[in-house]
Design an enzyme around this catalytic site. Structure first.
Site, mmCIF file in Angstrom:
data_model
loop_
_atom_site.group_PDB
_atom_site.id
_atom_site.type_symbol
_atom_site.label_atom_id
_atom_site.label_comp_id
_atom_site.label_asym_id
_atom_site.label_seq_id
_atom_site.Cartn_x
_atom_site.Cartn_y
_atom_site.Cartn_z
ATOM 1 N N SER A 290 0.789 -1.239 0.156
ATOM 2 C CA SER A 290 -0.160 0.079 0.123
ATOM 3 C C SER A 290 0.874 1.166 0.055
ATOM 4 O O SER A 290 1.623 1.517 -0.980
ATOM 5 C CB SER A 290 -0.971 -0.117 1.421
ATOM 6 O OG SER A 290 -1.847 0.995 1.144
ATOM 7 N N TYR A 291 0.747 2.058 0.992
ATOM 8 C CA TYR A 291 1.664 3.302 1.021
ATOM 9 C C TYR A 291 3.071 2.883 1.307
ATOM 10 O O TYR A 291 3.971 3.951 0.839
ATOM 11 C CB TYR A 291 0.989 4.311 2.467
ATOM 12 C CG TYR A 291 1.434 5.551 2.338
ATOM 13 C CD1 TYR A 291 0.555 6.508 1.541
ATOM 14 C CD2 TYR A 291 2.652 6.053 2.854
ATOM 15 C CE1 TYR A 291 0.857 7.806 1.607
ATOM 16 C CE2 TYR A 291 3.133 7.272 2.798
ATOM 17 C CZ TYR A 291 2.285 8.352 2.182
ATOM 18 O OH TYR A 291 2.471 9.539 2.110
#
Length: 415
Positions: A290-291
């Site tokens: 994800s991030y």
């Protein structure tokens, strides 16, 4: 004539009495309406919110992890129940968060005791009084001459060793933590570095300043506008406390940023400069969820030459990076297309090539439509991906020094 007069008087009397009774009934009805208008029915429906005091151990919550790594009630064997108290969402959420903090400490214990990782304090030159963060590393993380694996989680409440708190609580430790990746990496001879990109500040209780008095209202805005504003703020406050009769007041806190680690991007860059780049490993492999994918692309932008020289392959899982918004140059985009693979949430079978929204790096299905499950579902494929990348690197090193750019391209068809 007297009879008629008396009859008239009698009728007039009853008419007057009827009018008086009607007036009295009307006054009673009006009074009743007025009384009802003063009663706040919402107030009658309010609940007393229990104190926001929760246990500090799993035993206190009466939960434990079973032999399958699933969180279960120690008496009933049932999974975790979020709605412990009906219609008290805020209290239930605070209870869930309190359990989450205990889970975080529990995972730290697993990293140290079961995975034999050691904690490294950040910043490396931190003074005794300043806020600190930490990462976890294997004993050979800096001395392994061949290869190391770096794990970067996504954003949010998760801390070192976790992919998703919700999975740990509602599914199991294997799907929600990085422990399977750590154990498999160590079995295959990798050194391991576990980042902690969301530990960015120290939360402390806010101390009220007695010298600071509320300023008098010197606003020039019209009274009607100010009243509407106050009404909106009052409604927000009422909604926030969810119509409790005695909402529990939360302590006011403030955050003191950790030096050079105040954001996931800063943290990733700091760990690269002080640990990864100083390791002896010739081959660095990255898993970024994800991030974490965005933080990795930012690292490439900041340390392009170093990263290209050391990193052999990057496995992203549902990464939210964007090479255009992050302004990555063409050489970085080309490198990502050749050395990176992004396992994304998709209904397609595992490893099926997915049409890219952005032409930055190959995207394949993680075999699940749940974002938080993408790392666990692509677990086997990621290790195969790294193994193929390492094999290609070794083949290139042993072959003729005259190579083409395509000779370094990771063969995604092997998946």
């Amino acid at each position: 004539m007297p009879i008629r007069a008396s009859s008239f008087i009698f009728c007039l009397f009853w008419i007057t009495m009827a009018q008086l009774l009607a007036q009295e009934e009307k006054e009673k009805t009006t009074a009743l309406k007025d009384l009802l208008s003063r009663i706040d029915l919402d107030e009658l429906m309010k609940k007393d919110e229990p104190p926001l005091n929760f246990p500090e151990t799993l035993d206190g919550f009466e939960y434990a992890f079973n032999e399958h790594g699933q969180l279960r009630h120690i008496n009933t064997g049932e999974p975790f129940v979020f709605n412990y108290k009906e219609d008290l969402h805020r209290w239930n959420q605070k209870r869930y968060e309190a359990l989450g903090e205990i889970i975080t400490k529990y995972v730290y214990e697993l990293l140290e005791n079961d995975c034999n990782l050691k904690k490294e304090i950040l910043p490396v030159d931190a003074t005794e009084d300043e806020p600190k963060s930490f990462i976890y590393v294997s004993e050979d993380a800096l001395t392994n001459p061949e290869k190391i694996m770096v794990l970067i989680q996504g954003s949010g409440v998760v801390r070192a060793g976790q992919w998703a708190r919700r999975l740990i609580i509602n599914e199991d430790l294997n799907s929600g933590t990085q422990i399977p990746f750590i154990n498999r990496a160590k079995e295959e001879g990798y050194g391991v570095i576990v980042l902690n990109p969301n530990e960015n500040s120290l939360e402390v209780e806010k101390v009220p300043d007695p010298a600071k008095k509320p300023s008098p209202d010197v606003s020039d805005e019209p009274a009607e506008k100010r009243e509407r504003k106050e009404e909106r703020e009052s409604k927000k406050k009422k909604d926030f406390y969810e119509k409790y009769r005695n909402p529990q007041k939360e302590r006011e806190t403030e955050h003191i940023p950790i030096r050079e680690n105040s954001s996931p991007e800063e943290h990733t860059l700091y760990v690269w400069d002080h640990f990864i780049s100083k390791s002896l490993a010739k081959n660095v492999f990255i898993v970024a969820h994800s991030y974490g994918g965005l933080s990795y692309v930012n690292l490439m932008i900041q340390r392009e030459a170093e990263v290209k020289n050391r990193v052999r392959a990057v496995a992203m899982t549902d990464s939210v990076h964007n090479v255009w918004h992050q302004e990555a140059n063409k050489s970085i985009q080309d490198w990502l297309r050749e050395h990176c693979c992004n396992w994304v949430s998709s209904p397609e079978p595992l490893d099926t090539l997915v049409d890219p929204m952005l032409n930055d790096c190959p995207r394949v299905s993680a075999g699940t439509e749940k974002h938080e499950l993408t790392s666990w579902k692509s677990f086997q494929s990621i290790f195969k991906f790294f193994s193929n990348a390492l094999k290609d690197q070794e083949d290139d090193s042993s072959s003729s020094p005259v190579t083409t750019r395509s000779s370094h391209r990771i063969k995604h068809d092997d998946l």
